[in-house]
Design an enzyme around this catalytic site. Structure first.
Site, PDB file in Angstrom:
ATOM      1  N   ASP A  16      89.179-139.454  42.321  1.00 42.79           N
ATOM      2  CA  ASP A  16      90.599-139.774  42.403  1.00 42.79           C
ATOM      3  C   ASP A  16      90.950-140.929  41.471  1.00 42.79           C
ATOM      4  OD1 ASP A  16      93.158-139.486  43.323  1.00 42.79           O
ATOM      5  OD2 ASP A  16      92.808-140.413  45.269  1.00 42.79           O
ATOM      6  N   GLY A  17      92.154-140.887  40.933  1.00 40.61           N
ATOM      7  CA  GLY A  17      92.660-142.004  40.146  1.00 40.61           C
ATOM      8  C   GLY A  17      92.793-141.756  38.660  1.00 40.61           C
ATOM      9  N   HIS A  33      92.155-137.470  32.861  1.00 42.77           N
ATOM     10  CA  HIS A  33      91.218-136.390  33.184  1.00 42.77           C
ATOM     11  C   HIS A  33      90.144-136.263  32.102  1.00 42.77           C
ATOM     12  CE1 HIS A  33      93.642-135.223  36.554  1.00 42.77           C
ATOM     13  NE2 HIS A  33      94.696-134.998  35.810  1.00 42.77           N
ATOM     14  N   SER A  61      92.087-129.078  44.141  1.00 42.37           N
ATOM     15  CA  SER A  61      92.360-128.524  45.464  1.00 42.37           C
ATOM     16  C   SER A  61      93.385-127.392  45.368  1.00 42.37           C
ATOM     17  CB  SER A  61      92.891-129.616  46.394  1.00 42.37           C
ATOM     18  OG  SER A  61      94.210-129.980  46.028  1.00 42.37           O
ATOM     19  N   LEU A 127      68.594-130.615  40.072  1.00 42.22           N
ATOM     20  CA  LEU A 127      69.838-130.995  40.735  1.00 42.22           C
ATOM     21  C   LEU A 127      70.754-129.780  40.804  1.00 42.22           C
ATOM     22  CD1 LEU A 127      71.949-133.183  41.747  1.00 42.22           C
ATOM     23  CD2 LEU A 127      72.665-133.343  39.338  1.00 42.22           C
ATOM     24  N   SER A 181      91.652-135.550  52.543  1.00 45.51           N
ATOM     25  CA  SER A 181      92.539-134.686  51.769  1.00 45.51           C
ATOM     26  C   SER A 181      92.112-133.218  51.804  1.00 45.51           C
ATOM     27  CB  SER A 181      92.643-135.178  50.315  1.00 45.51           C
ATOM     28  OG  SER A 181      93.276-136.439  50.272  1.00 45.51           O
TER      29      SER A 181
END
Length: 226
Positions: A16-17, A33, A61, A127, A181
């Site tokens: 976020d941010g 972004h 989202s 990973l 959220s």
């Protein structure tokens, strides 16, 4: 290499941010972004170095579809470009790439890129990097319940999009916001939360290490007495 007392198996991040970071610099939101991609690279490399096995990132989202169309279009193009651009690093570092969410809402071209990347990295095991794209926790539970009912089953976790992936041990949210959220509502029942004021484009290895140290200091009891 960091000498952590305890390493989480699965770290999830609400990134976020980005927009605020760009606005503070007098630039368009999309600039944030682009810079945020560097943070993704830094965190991914740190996970490989420290032995974290799962890294999940909340990238877009279902609610984000309501953002201005120009921003949505730019984000989708950026994601497709970054997926292809990171292929060699994924292979070099043993990263398996997975995308989860309501992919019916994504373009055919982006879905083609996703399928190609997931297939090409399926054998990697250092990973597992999970990108949540067009995802909603409520949507996930609802679709799982429908599938579970159709199958005559009673184990909803088998039908969540995260089936086979361990629940997050640690969830990090950047930019000072302190809420889920609508993200992994079922899976985060016993997840440790760490909130940081750092905006996502400024969140790099040092900030990430700080959240791991915070996690390592916690006593996880899962409702039991130790």
């Amino acid at each position: 290499m960091e000498d952590f007392v305890k390493i989480p198996r699965h770290v999830s991040i609400i990134m976020d941010g980005n927009g605020r970071w760009a606005k503070e610099r007098g630039k368009d939101r999309v600039f944030g972004h682009f810079e945020g991609v560097e943070s993704v690279r830094a965190v991914t490399e740190a996970c490989v170095e420290w032995g974290i096995k799962y890294l999940s990132l909340f990238a877009f989202s279902e609610e984000n579809w309501a953002r201005p169309q120009a921003e949505v279009d730019t984000l989708m193009k950026l994601m497709g470009k970054c997926m292809e651009g990171e292929y060699e690093k994924f292979q070099k570092n043993g990263v398996r790439f997975v995308v989860l969410g309501n992919r019916d809402r994504l373009s055919d071209s982006l879905n083609t890129t996703i399928d190609r990347m997931m297939e090409a990295t399926a054998g990697n095991s250092a990973l597992t990097m999970i990108l949540f794209l067009s995802y909603s926790g409520k949507w996930d539970i609802a679709q799982a319940a429908r599938r579970m009912k159709a199958a005559g089953d009673d184990d909803i976790e088998k039908y969540l999009v995260t089936a086979g992936i361990p629940d997050p041990d640690l969830l990090i949210r950047t930019s000072g916001e302190q809420r889920l959220s609508n993200y992994m509502l079922w899976q985060c029942a016993y997840t440790e939360f760490v909130f940081t004021d750092t905006l996502w484009p400024d969140f790099r290895k040092e900030e990430f290490a700080g959240t791991i140290r915070e996690y390592a200091s916690r006593d996880r009891r899962f409702g039991k007495v130790k």
